[in-house]
Design a protein around this motif. Structure first.
Motif, PDB file in Angstrom:
ATOM      1  N   ILE A   1       0.814  -1.223   0.000  1.00  0.00           N
ATOM      2  CA  ILE A   1       0.000   0.000   0.000  1.00  0.00           C
ATOM      3  C   ILE A   1       0.853   1.281   0.000  1.00  0.00           C
ATOM      4  N   PRO A   2       1.923   1.369   0.826  1.00  0.00           N
ATOM      5  CA  PRO A   2       2.715   2.609   0.779  1.00  0.00           C
ATOM      6  C   PRO A   2       3.243   2.926  -0.614  1.00  0.00           C
ATOM      7  N   ARG A   3       3.710   1.905  -1.323  1.00  0.00           N
ATOM      8  CA  ARG A   3       4.229   2.184  -2.684  1.00  0.00           C
ATOM      9  C   ARG A   3       3.102   2.614  -3.611  1.00  0.00           C
ATOM     10  N   ARG A   4       1.941   2.028  -3.429  1.00  0.00           N
ATOM     11  CA  ARG A   4       0.802   2.430  -4.264  1.00  0.00           C
ATOM     12  C   ARG A   4       0.439   3.890  -3.984  1.00  0.00           C
ATOM     13  N   MET A   5       0.457   4.274  -2.714  1.00  0.00           N
ATOM     14  CA  MET A   5       0.097   5.663  -2.380  1.00  0.00           C
ATOM     15  C   MET A   5       1.175   6.643  -2.854  1.00  0.00           C
ATOM     16  N   GLU A   6       2.440   6.207  -2.826  1.00  0.00           N
ATOM     17  CA  GLU A   6       3.506   7.040  -3.384  1.00  0.00           C
ATOM     18  C   GLU A   6       3.248   7.290  -4.868  1.00  0.00           C
ATOM     19  N   ALA A   7       2.828   6.226  -5.558  1.00  0.00           N
ATOM     20  CA  ALA A   7       2.561   6.365  -6.998  1.00  0.00           C
ATOM     21  C   ALA A   7       1.394   7.329  -7.229  1.00  0.00           C
ATOM     22  N   ALA A   8       0.369   7.236  -6.361  1.00  0.00           N
ATOM     23  CA  ALA A   8      -0.784   8.131  -6.506  1.00  0.00           C
ATOM     24  C   ALA A   8      -0.340   9.583  -6.281  1.00  0.00           C
ATOM     25  N   LYS A   9       0.515   9.791  -5.273  1.00  0.00           N
ATOM     26  CA  LYS A   9       1.003  11.155  -4.972  1.00  0.00           C
ATOM     27  C   LYS A   9       1.775  11.715  -6.156  1.00  0.00           C
ATOM     28  N   ARG A  10       2.648  10.861  -6.724  1.00  0.00           N
ATOM     29  CA  ARG A  10       3.465  11.317  -7.857  1.00  0.00           C
ATOM     30  C   ARG A  10       2.572  11.601  -9.067  1.00  0.00           C
ATOM     31  N   HIS A  11       1.603  10.730  -9.272  1.00  0.00           N
ATOM     32  CA  HIS A  11       0.658  10.934 -10.377  1.00  0.00           C
ATOM     33  C   HIS A  11      -0.021  12.295 -10.221  1.00  0.00           C
TER      34      HIS A  11
END
Ligand SMILES: Cc1cc2nc3c(=O)[nH]c(=O)nc-3n(C[C@H](O)[C@H](O)[C@H](O)COP(=O)(O)O)c2cc1C
Length: 185
Positions: free
Chosen positions: A113-123
């Motif tokens: 989940i943390p990596r997924r949320m990092e990706a969402a933030k970057r997006h």
């Protein structure tokens, strides 16, 4: 197609409906007119997204033309891609829905989940740079639903997203989701 100097490729479905599957014939004619390649979604127009993509039928297009054909439809992982390419006999596959909110699919990764949320933030940050805060917020409402697919409380967060309108709101929510679903934030 001869009207332009760049290669033109064509994206198509199998046909209008089950009784009029004509992708191989259509592709052949378009190839004669100069089409440089095709991408074929293995469903008919009438099907929408129902049923399953018919990869065998995409293979009939591969055999009908001599330009490259990209297979498309229901490729949700690298394993699906391999299966699809071997059924279709195509050199390439295209991923649609599985890439939404999930850039990791191309690396064959299933991130936490943390990596997924990092990706969402970057997006989101890239969207703001590209389109400005207002448009980024509107577009991110839709994208965030994909980024949080399958997470605990996803339905709850989706409802919240529809009222967000500033970058700060989004960043706060992304941090909260990471925290509440077990990520670091
Ligand atoms: C949000 C979204 C937008 C799409 N836009 C287009 C489009 O503009 N043109 C097109 O030919 N197909 C479009 N498609 C269809 C996809 O390119 C693809 O053919 C279809 O989703 C099947 O692939 P999939 O099973 O990997 O999703 C779109 C699909 C989605 C989910």
């Amino acid at each position: 197609m001869n009207a332009v100097s760049v290669p033109v490729t064509v994206k198509m479905r199998l046909g209008w409906d089950g009784g009029s599957v004509n992708a191989p014939e259509l592709a052949k004619r378009l190839e004669q007119e100069g089409a440089a390649g095709f991408c074929v979604h293995g469903r008919t127009g009438r099907q929408g997204y129902s049923g399953r993509a018919d990869w065998q039928a995409v293979g009939a297009v591969v055999r009908a033309v001599s330009v490259p054909v990209t297979a498309n439809g229901d490729i949700f992982s690298m394993r699906d891609l391999e299966r699809c390419l071997s059924v279709v006999g195509a050199a390439m596959g295209m991923i649609g829905r599985a890439a939404m909110g999930n850039p990791f699919v191309f690396a064959g990764e299933e991130p936490d989940i943390p990596r997924r949320m990092e990706a969402a933030k970057r997006h989101f940050a890239l969207l703001v740079l590209d389109k400005g805060e207002k448009t980024a917020c509107l577009e991110m409402r839709r994208h965030l639903a994909w980024h949080i697919r399958g997470l605990p409380y996803a339905a709850h967060y989706r409802r919240e997203v529809s009222s967000l309108s500033t970058a700060e709101d989004f960043e706060k929510l992304l941090r909260r989701i990471a925290r509440e679903t077990g990520g670091s934030g």
